[in-house]
Scaffold this motif. Structure first.
Motif, PDB file in Angstrom:
ATOM      1  N   LYS A 188       0.807  -1.383   0.014  1.00 20.01           N
ATOM      2  CA  LYS A 188      -0.093   0.121   0.049  1.00 20.01           C
ATOM      3  C   LYS A 188       0.840   1.346   0.007  1.00 20.01           C
ATOM      4  O   LYS A 188       0.576   2.136  -0.724  1.00 20.01           O
ATOM      5  CB  LYS A 188      -0.951   0.054   1.199  1.00 20.01           C
ATOM      6  CG  LYS A 188      -1.778  -1.379   1.274  1.00 20.01           C
ATOM      7  CD  LYS A 188      -2.774  -1.178   2.567  1.00 20.01           C
ATOM      8  CE  LYS A 188      -1.687  -1.226   3.934  1.00 20.01           C
ATOM      9  NZ  LYS A 188      -1.288  -2.356   4.051  1.00 20.01           N
ATOM     10  N   SER A 189       1.912   1.334   0.672  1.00 18.45           N
ATOM     11  CA  SER A 189       2.797   2.507   0.753  1.00 18.45           C
ATOM     12  C   SER A 189       3.596   2.540  -0.503  1.00 18.45           C
ATOM     13  O   SER A 189       3.619   3.912  -0.841  1.00 18.45           O
ATOM     14  CB  SER A 189       3.718   2.557   2.210  1.00 18.45           C
ATOM     15  OG  SER A 189       2.874   2.607   3.235  1.00 18.45           O
ATOM     16  N   THR A 190       3.903   1.526  -0.710  1.00 22.86           N
ATOM     17  CA  THR A 190       4.774   1.640  -2.077  1.00 22.86           C
ATOM     18  C   THR A 190       3.796   2.290  -3.012  1.00 22.86           C
ATOM     19  O   THR A 190       4.450   3.134  -3.989  1.00 22.86           O
ATOM     20  CB  THR A 190       5.359   0.188  -2.557  1.00 22.86           C
ATOM     21  OG1 THR A 190       6.108  -0.295  -1.183  1.00 22.86           O
ATOM     22  CG2 THR A 190       6.149   0.468  -3.708  1.00 22.86           C
ATOM     23  N   ALA A 216      -2.927  10.032   1.842  1.00 21.03           N
ATOM     24  CA  ALA A 216      -2.645  10.137   3.232  1.00 21.03           C
ATOM     25  C   ALA A 216      -2.376   8.556   3.291  1.00 21.03           C
ATOM     26  O   ALA A 216      -3.157   7.619   3.111  1.00 21.03           O
ATOM     27  CB  ALA A 216      -3.823  10.409   3.905  1.00 21.03           C
ATOM     28  N   ASP A 217      -1.404   8.189   3.949  1.00 21.96           N
ATOM     29  CA  ASP A 217      -0.730   7.031   4.342  1.00 21.96           C
ATOM     30  C   ASP A 217      -1.065   6.694   5.648  1.00 21.96           C
ATOM     31  O   ASP A 217      -0.247   7.174   6.611  1.00 21.96           O
ATOM     32  CB  ASP A 217       0.771   6.663   3.931  1.00 21.96           C
ATOM     33  CG  ASP A 217       0.879   5.159   3.875  1.00 21.96           C
ATOM     34  OD1 ASP A 217       0.084   4.472   4.376  1.00 21.96           O
ATOM     35  OD2 ASP A 217       2.528   5.129   4.059  1.00 21.96           O
ATOM     36  N   GLU A 218      -2.271   5.899   6.142  1.00 23.28           N
ATOM     37  CA  GLU A 218      -2.641   5.609   7.318  1.00 23.28           C
ATOM     38  C   GLU A 218      -2.676   6.880   8.389  1.00 23.28           C
ATOM     39  O   GLU A 218      -2.142   6.736   9.358  1.00 23.28           O
ATOM     40  CB  GLU A 218      -1.849   4.502   7.857  1.00 23.28           C
ATOM     41  CG  GLU A 218      -1.890   3.407   7.060  1.00 23.28           C
ATOM     42  CD  GLU A 218      -1.513   2.073   7.770  1.00 23.28           C
ATOM     43  OE1 GLU A 218      -1.912   1.649   9.095  1.00 23.28           O
ATOM     44  OE2 GLU A 218      -0.725   1.000   7.226  1.00 23.28           O
ATOM     45  N   PRO A 219      -3.199   7.953   8.258  1.00 24.61           N
ATOM     46  CA  PRO A 219      -3.160   9.321   8.806  1.00 24.61           C
ATOM     47  C   PRO A 219      -3.464   8.921  10.217  1.00 24.61           C
ATOM     48  O   PRO A 219      -2.991   9.793  11.014  1.00 24.61           O
ATOM     49  CB  PRO A 219      -3.970  10.279   7.950  1.00 24.61           C
ATOM     50  CG  PRO A 219      -4.879   9.369   6.959  1.00 24.61           C
ATOM     51  CD  PRO A 219      -4.314   8.006   6.930  1.00 24.61           C
TER      52      PRO A 219
HETATM   53 MG   LIG Z   1       2.402   1.094   4.686  1.00 26.04          MG
END
Ligand SMILES: [Mg+2]
Ligand SMILES: Nc1ncnc2c1ncn2[C@@H]1O[C@H](COP(=O)(O)OP(=O)(O)O)[C@@H](O)[C@H]1O
Length: 249
Positions: free
Chosen positions: A47-49, A168-171
């Motif tokens: 997901k982050s990638t 937004a990455d797991e904000p």
């Molecule tokens: Mg991640």
């Protein structure tokens, strides 16, 4: 519905060319314009990638990314830098605020990177801080406010240049569930009509704020849900829990 982002055959591998680990695997994805897209999937699913690729912070190994119909050209550093600055606002999981600056200064520093007058930037910063309920904290330092308040500040900072896309990455990953929902509510309310949000979340309740939810596994999108505007939260939640069950979530 038009798409703000389209990827074709997007691939990201880390490590040596033939023996590398494939983290994003031939991914075709369309992100609708003006909507909120949620990305779910277990830890390590990529997901982050994916967000780093879509925001231009990282380069794909193969495949293409089109933003508003224009291909991202990672070989053109000047264009990429303008793209990252003007088109995308990014909210990280751990806010990434500068600890020696007040909340207001953290926001203004980002705003002054744009071509707009300082007066305009200050006015918008004030309006956004008001909208997200942190205006009374503007002269405090990050260490003097709560986690939820820091994240609201990070959201204002991401929105200060009115980017077309907010990622937004797991904000809300480090916040308790009621604070998470409050922060998310403010994010959705502060979003203007044409802005698109792409957010990674672990929390099914938060994911229900999405018009589109995609579910990732091993670098691929294995499932998705699309909700019309009329579909209420309860219905979305049911549908999502059913989907998550399939993947023993
Ligand atoms: Mg991640
Ligand atoms: N810079 C990197 N070098 C090598 N492997 C990486 C790198 N970044 C991420 N990975 C690997 O890619 C996979 C997906 O990571 P990530 O995108 O952070 O997943 P998620 O955000 O879904 O938890 C993980 O197995 C992770 O170890």
């Amino acid at each position: 519905m038009t798409n703000i982002i389209e990827t074709k055959g997007l691939k990201k591998a880390f490590g040596p060319k033939d023996k590398g680990v494939v983290v994003i695997d031939q991914l075709n994805l369309a992100i609708p314009k003006g909507k909120c897209t949620m990305i779910m999937g277990s830890s390590g699913s990529g997901k982050s990638t994916l967000l780093y690729l879509l925001s231009g912070m990282d380069e794909p190994t193969e495949g293409t990314i089109e933003i508003d119909g224009i291909a991202l050209d990672s070989s053109n550093e000047r264009k990429m830098s303008l793209f990252r600055r003007n088109k995308v606002g990014f909210v990280f999981q751990d806010h990434n605020l500068i600890s020696s600056l007040t909340l207001k200064e953290n926001i203004l520093v980002a705003g002054y990177l744009s071509k707009e007058s300082r007066k305009m930037v200050k006015e918008r910063a004030h309006a956004l801080m008001e909208q997200l309920g942190i205006v009374s904290l503007k002269n405090r330092y990050p260490s003097e406010v709560s986690g939820g308040q820091k994240q609201r500040c990070a959201i204002v900072r991401a929105m200060i240049n009115q980017p077309d896309i907010i990622m937004a990455d797991e904000p809300t990953g480090n916040l308790n569930s009621s604070t998470s929902i409050q922060v998310l509510d403010s994010l959705i309310k502060a979003k203007h009509k044409n802005q698109s949000i792409i957010m990674v979340t672990h929390d099914p309740k938060s994911a229900c704020y999405g018009d589109l939810i995609v579910f990732m596994r091993d670098g691929k999108i294995v499932d998705s849900l699309i909700f019309g505007e009329h579909v209420v939260k309860g219905e979305r939640y049911e549908a999502l829990l059913n989907l998550l069950k399939k993947y023993s979530w």
